[in-house]
Design a protein around this motif. Structure first.
Motif, short mmCIF file in Angstrom:
data_model
loop_
_atom_site.label_atom_id
_atom_site.label_comp_id
_atom_site.label_asym_id
_atom_site.label_seq_id
_atom_site.Cartn_x
_atom_site.Cartn_y
_atom_site.Cartn_z
N LEU A 253 5.52 105.86 122.17
CA LEU A 253 5.04 104.82 120.78
C LEU A 253 4.39 104.39 121.54
O LEU A 253 3.14 103.98 121.17
N ILE B 103 1.21 104.19 123.96
CA ILE B 103 -0.32 104.57 122.67
C ILE B 103 -0.12 104.46 121.50
O ILE B 103 -1.95 103.61 120.89
N THR B 104 0.41 102.89 120.89
CA THR B 104 -0.15 102.04 120.02
C THR B 104 -0.77 101.12 120.63
O THR B 104 -1.68 100.37 119.86
N LEU C 101 -8.63 105.58 117.25
CA LEU C 101 -7.38 105.68 116.26
C LEU C 101 -7.20 107.30 116.97
O LEU C 101 -6.13 107.92 117.07
N ARG D 205 -5.63 107.77 120.43
CA ARG D 205 -4.55 108.03 119.94
C ARG D 205 -3.37 108.44 119.51
O ARG D 205 -2.40 108.72 119.73
N LEU D 206 -3.42 109.12 118.16
CA LEU D 206 -2.65 110.18 117.68
C LEU D 206 -2.56 111.47 118.03
O LEU D 206 -1.63 112.23 118.36
N TYR E 293 -0.44 111.07 120.85
CA TYR E 293 1.46 111.02 120.15
C TYR E 293 1.84 112.77 120.30
O TYR E 293 2.74 113.68 119.81
N PRO F 240 5.39 108.05 112.98
CA PRO F 240 5.14 107.26 114.28
C PRO F 240 3.27 107.61 113.78
O PRO F 240 2.01 106.20 114.64
N THR G 41 2.05 104.22 112.04
CA THR G 41 2.61 103.63 113.12
C THR G 41 1.55 102.77 113.99
O THR G 41 1.16 101.54 113.91
N ILE G 42 0.63 103.90 114.33
CA ILE G 42 -0.43 104.16 115.15
C ILE G 42 -1.95 103.57 114.60
O ILE G 42 -2.22 102.60 114.13
N GLU G 43 -1.34 103.92 112.95
CA GLU G 43 -2.41 103.95 112.05
C GLU G 43 -2.63 102.18 111.74
O GLU G 43 -3.74 101.38 112.02
N THR H 81 -0.75 99.78 112.52
CA THR H 81 -1.71 98.85 113.98
C THR H 81 -3.28 98.59 114.41
O THR H 81 -3.26 97.48 114.85
#
Length: 254
Positions: free
Chosen positions: A34, A37-38, A44, A47-48, A51, A124, A127-129, A131
């Motif tokens: 994670l 990836i972040t 985006l 990255r999603l 994960y 997660p 978190t990715i979104e 960030t």
């Protein structure tokens, strides 16, 4: 820029990216994957997807249950009644991490808004979104816009999340999902996912302060200064989120 996040530490093959190509490099935990990836310099959606792939490689028991949940959301038409483009965004009065009540109208008085509904600090995908949104704060500021995350968590969890995002996102507490419920954006996780969460974490009852096991369907609304929705992303598959470039495009169209 890493937000405080609860992750199940299954070993998993790490995801390495070169352009749009994904390679398996070495054994990692989901938490380590994670973090990588972040920090990726990629859209985006990529990255999603990375994960989601990491979860599959880890043989996480959540993968199949998440697929079933998405189908249940689709069949239940969750989000069908949410504000459409051109509609007025319904008002809210929600708590920030300091305990101050924040109103939609007060935020709009300072400029347009990006309102993102998120499952929680433990998620997660959220978190990715978040960030990615926080990393674009300069572009949002140039347009006079602010990003707000709405989630059903107590301030003990929203405060460190907001701090971890470096001030790029205002995180507001929607206690008992009341605001999300008024927009038709709430789902029950289901007994299978509830049992998985109790066994592996996260404990929604602790984070939310209730034992309902309800979550908001992640959704994004770009709201103009006049309070009307300029663009939105409401998708049954909560592993997908609105691209930052699409949000910026909507803001520039105002």
């Amino acid at each position: 820029m890493a937000a405080a996040t609860l992750i199940m530490h299954h070993p998993v093959s790490a995801i390495a990216w070169s352009g749009t190509r994904c390679d398996v490099t070495s054994t990692r935990t989901l938490g380590e994957s994670l973090a990588e990836i972040t920090a990726m310099n990629a859209p985006l959606a990529e990255r999603l997807a990375a994960y989601s792939q990491a979860l599959k490689q880890a043989q996480s028991p959540f993968v199949e249950e998440y697929d079933r949940l998405v189908e249940r959301i689709r069949h239940g038409l969750v989000g069908a009644a949410a504000p459409a483009v051109g509609d007025a965004m319904p008002p809210f009065l929600l708590l920030d991490p300091t305990g101050r009540m924040v109103a939609l109208d007060d935020l709009l008085a300072a400029g347009p808004l990006v309102v993102s509904f998120n499952r929680g600090h433990w998620c997660p995908f959220c978190t990715i979104e978040l960030t990615a949104l926080a990393a674009a704060r300069r572009e949002f500021a140039e347009l006079g816009a602010r990003v707000v995350s709405v989630m059903p968590e107590r301030q003990a969890f929203t405060a460190p999340l907001q701090a971890g995002l470096g001030g790029g996102v205002l995180v507001l507490t929607d206690m008992d999902n009341e605001y999300a419920l008024s927009l038709g954006l709430v789902i029950w996780v289901g007994e299978a996912i509830r049992e998985l969460m109790i066994g592996w974490g996260p404990r929604l009852d602790e984070f939310q302060g209730n034992d309902s096991w309800f979550l908001p369907l992640p959704a994004t609304f770009v709201v103009g200064r006049d309070g009307r929705v300029l663009a939105r992303h409401v998708e049954a598959d909560f592993r997908m989120r609105m691209e930052v470039v699409d949000i910026l495009r909507a803001l520039r169209s105002e």
